[in-house]
Design an enzyme around this catalytic site. Structure first.
Site, PDB file in Angstrom:
ATOM      1  N   ASN A   9      41.960  53.775  70.008  1.00 14.04           N
ATOM      2  CA  ASN A   9      42.609  55.426  70.718  1.00 14.04           C
ATOM      3  C   ASN A   9      40.633  56.446  69.319  1.00 14.04           C
ATOM      4  O   ASN A   9      41.048  56.101  68.309  1.00 14.04           O
ATOM      5  CB  ASN A   9      43.460  55.826  69.643  1.00 14.04           C
ATOM      6  CG  ASN A   9      43.930  57.395  68.944  1.00 14.04           C
ATOM      7  OD1 ASN A   9      43.384  58.448  69.623  1.00 14.04           O
ATOM      8  ND2 ASN A   9      44.755  58.266  68.692  1.00 14.04           N
ATOM      9  N   LYS A  11      40.358  59.130  69.311  1.00 13.86           N
ATOM     10  CA  LYS A  11      40.552  60.495  68.868  1.00 13.86           C
ATOM     11  C   LYS A  11      39.383  61.689  68.760  1.00 13.86           C
ATOM     12  O   LYS A  11      38.365  61.565  69.831  1.00 13.86           O
ATOM     13  CB  LYS A  11      41.023  60.458  67.517  1.00 13.86           C
ATOM     14  CG  LYS A  11      42.088  59.319  66.867  1.00 13.86           C
ATOM     15  CD  LYS A  11      42.476  59.535  65.366  1.00 13.86           C
ATOM     16  CE  LYS A  11      43.585  57.972  65.680  1.00 13.86           C
ATOM     17  NZ  LYS A  11      44.160  59.075  64.314  1.00 13.86           N
ATOM     18  N   HIS A  95      51.316  61.263  70.161  1.00 11.82           N
ATOM     19  CA  HIS A  95      50.851  60.764  69.162  1.00 11.82           C
ATOM     20  C   HIS A  95      51.471  61.855  67.395  1.00 11.82           C
ATOM     21  O   HIS A  95      51.776  62.131  67.704  1.00 11.82           O
ATOM     22  CB  HIS A  95      49.790  60.908  69.147  1.00 11.82           C
ATOM     23  CG  HIS A  95      48.654  60.464  67.786  1.00 11.82           C
ATOM     24  ND1 HIS A  95      48.641  60.541  66.976  1.00 11.82           N
ATOM     25  CD2 HIS A  95      48.413  58.322  67.584  1.00 11.82           C
ATOM     26  CE1 HIS A  95      47.699  59.304  65.954  1.00 11.82           C
ATOM     27  NE2 HIS A  95      47.621  58.671  66.260  1.00 11.82           N
ATOM     28  N   GLU A  97      49.816  62.498  65.569  1.00 14.92           N
ATOM     29  CA  GLU A  97      49.239  64.243  65.225  1.00 14.92           C
ATOM     30  C   GLU A  97      48.778  64.745  66.178  1.00 14.92           C
ATOM     31  O   GLU A  97      48.838  66.583  66.086  1.00 14.92           O
ATOM     32  CB  GLU A  97      47.413  63.521  65.140  1.00 14.92           C
ATOM     33  CG  GLU A  97      46.762  63.231  63.856  1.00 14.92           C
ATOM     34  CD  GLU A  97      46.080  61.326  64.145  1.00 14.92           C
ATOM     35  OE1 GLU A  97      45.549  61.366  64.973  1.00 14.92           O
ATOM     36  OE2 GLU A  97      45.695  60.752  63.247  1.00 14.92           O
ATOM     37  N   GLU A 167      54.403  53.843  65.199  1.00 16.18           N
ATOM     38  CA  GLU A 167      53.532  53.989  64.028  1.00 16.18           C
ATOM     39  C   GLU A 167      53.227  55.028  62.915  1.00 16.18           C
ATOM     40  O   GLU A 167      53.724  56.291  62.508  1.00 16.18           O
ATOM     41  CB  GLU A 167      52.098  54.804  64.864  1.00 16.18           C
ATOM     42  CG  GLU A 167      51.097  54.191  65.630  1.00 16.18           C
ATOM     43  CD  GLU A 167      50.354  54.896  66.421  1.00 16.18           C
ATOM     44  OE1 GLU A 167      49.141  54.341  66.191  1.00 16.18           O
ATOM     45  OE2 GLU A 167      49.611  55.939  66.707  1.00 16.18           O
ATOM     46  N   GLY A 173      45.625  56.530  59.624  1.00 18.85           N
ATOM     47  CA  GLY A 173      44.082  56.501  58.913  1.00 18.85           C
ATOM     48  C   GLY A 173      44.120  56.562  57.475  1.00 18.85           C
ATOM     49  O   GLY A 173      43.141  56.688  56.665  1.00 18.85           O
ATOM     50  N   SER A 213      46.355  51.881  60.081  1.00 19.53           N
ATOM     51  CA  SER A 213      45.107  50.847  59.562  1.00 19.53           C
ATOM     52  C   SER A 213      45.568  49.591  59.857  1.00 19.53           C
ATOM     53  O   SER A 213      44.928  48.498  59.225  1.00 19.53           O
ATOM     54  CB  SER A 213      45.744  51.357  58.132  1.00 19.53           C
ATOM     55  OG  SER A 213      45.131  52.868  57.302  1.00 19.53           O
TER      56      SER A 213
HETATM   57  P1  PGA Z   1      44.249  54.233  62.174  1.00 13.46           P
HETATM   58  O1  PGA Z   1      45.173  55.842  63.368  1.00 13.46           O
HETATM   59  O2  PGA Z   1      43.868  52.743  62.781  1.00 13.46           O
HETATM   60  O3  PGA Z   1      43.077  54.762  62.099  1.00 13.46           O
HETATM   61  O4  PGA Z   1      44.746  54.037  61.175  1.00 13.46           O
HETATM   62  C1  PGA Z   1      45.621  54.683  64.412  1.00 13.46           C
HETATM   63  C2  PGA Z   1      46.699  55.688  64.744  1.00 13.46           C
HETATM   64  O5  PGA Z   1      46.265  57.161  64.815  1.00 13.46           O
HETATM   65  O6  PGA Z   1      46.840  55.459  66.696  1.00 13.46           O
END
Ligand code: PGA
Length: 254
Positions: A9, A11, A95, A97, A167, A173, A213
């Site tokens: 992903n 982003k 997601h 976000e 998640e 993140g 992460s």
């Molecule tokens: P990350 O993000 O691996 O940077 O923690 C995962 C995601 O949001 O899909």
């Protein structure tokens, strides 16, 4: 056996130029093992470069967002038909976000899921709890509620086409992943829910992913677990070297 899924992903990262460079590097590094489905969810503006760069590989193209209408007066939005032109076969839905920063409601997520399925796209549906909810011991109940809302009135045949990604918001993140044991416990509970509501076949066949992460150093711990079939990876997917290492997660087990 369930398919393994390793999804990037990106982003809001990567221009077309950076995407081209990524693909050039990836093609030197990569032969995707047959039993692994790998996907890159790229920004809209990078999709053309991604399509060109991934031609001849078996890495699938995903979109991070879309609006669930065919066309119309929806300034700033992108439809599934538009995404088809770029070879997009997967879409990310729900997601945290998008739920948190952009205020996507359960209602919209449900609508997007239906639209994606009707259009023949493969959705990855994201669910996950905030830290306060985990602290209260309500993580599974919360995630199952998110699932129930999204799957509400879908047929078993439709649910079968969805991939669920767990998640936890606090792990995204943050550099602080869930433990493989905690992730396994959540995905086991989610599989149980699928079994109870949609039957053993769907529960046994649906790939369930963990995200938050994940990186080359820890991916093997997750992939060894019985109910974890793959990973959705943000930060660590931005470099071709580390993404290709995670696609070959079996080699990272040593
Ligand atoms: P990350 O993000 O691996 O940077 O923690 C995962 C995601 O949001 O899909």
């Amino acid at each position: 056996m369930r398919k393994k899924v390793i999804a990037a992903n990106w982003k809001m990262y990567k221009t077309s130029k950076e995407t081209k460079e990524f693909c050039q590097k990836l093609s030197q590094l990569l032969a995707v093992p047959e039993a692994v489905e790998s996907i890159i969810f790229a920004p809209f503006t990078a999709l053309a470069a991604l399509k060109e760069g991934l031609a001849g590989t078996n890495v699938a193209i995903g979109a991070q967002n879309f609006y669930p209408q065919d066309e119309g007066a929806y300034t700033g939005e992108i439809s599934l038909n538009m995404l088809k032109e770029f070879g997009v076969s997967y879409v990310l839905i729900g997601h945290s976000e998008r739920r948190g920063i952009f205020g996507e409601s359960d209602e919209l997520i449900k609508e997007k899921l239906r639209k994606a399925l009707a259009g023949g796209f493969k959705p990855i549906l994201c669910i996950g709890e905030a830290w306060e909810i985990r602290e209260k011991g309500e993580a599974l109940a919360y995630c199952l509620k998110q699932l129930e809302s999204a799957f509400n009135d879908l047929s078993a045949a439709e649910v079968q086409k969805v991939i669920v990604a767990y998640e936890p918001i606090w792990a995204i993140g943050s550099g602080k992943s869930a433990t493989a044991e905690d992730a396994e416990e959540m995905l086991k509970g989610i599989r149980q829910y699928l079994n109870n509501n949609f039957g053993a076949e769907i529960a046994n066949e649906m790939p369930l992913l963990y995200g938050g992460s994940v990186k080359p150093e820890n991916i093997a711990q997750f992939m060894q677990k019985e109910n974890i079939d793959g990973a959705l990876i943000g930060g660590a997917s931005l470099k071709a070297e580390s993404f290709s290492q995670m696609i070959r997660f079996r080699e990272m087990q040593k």
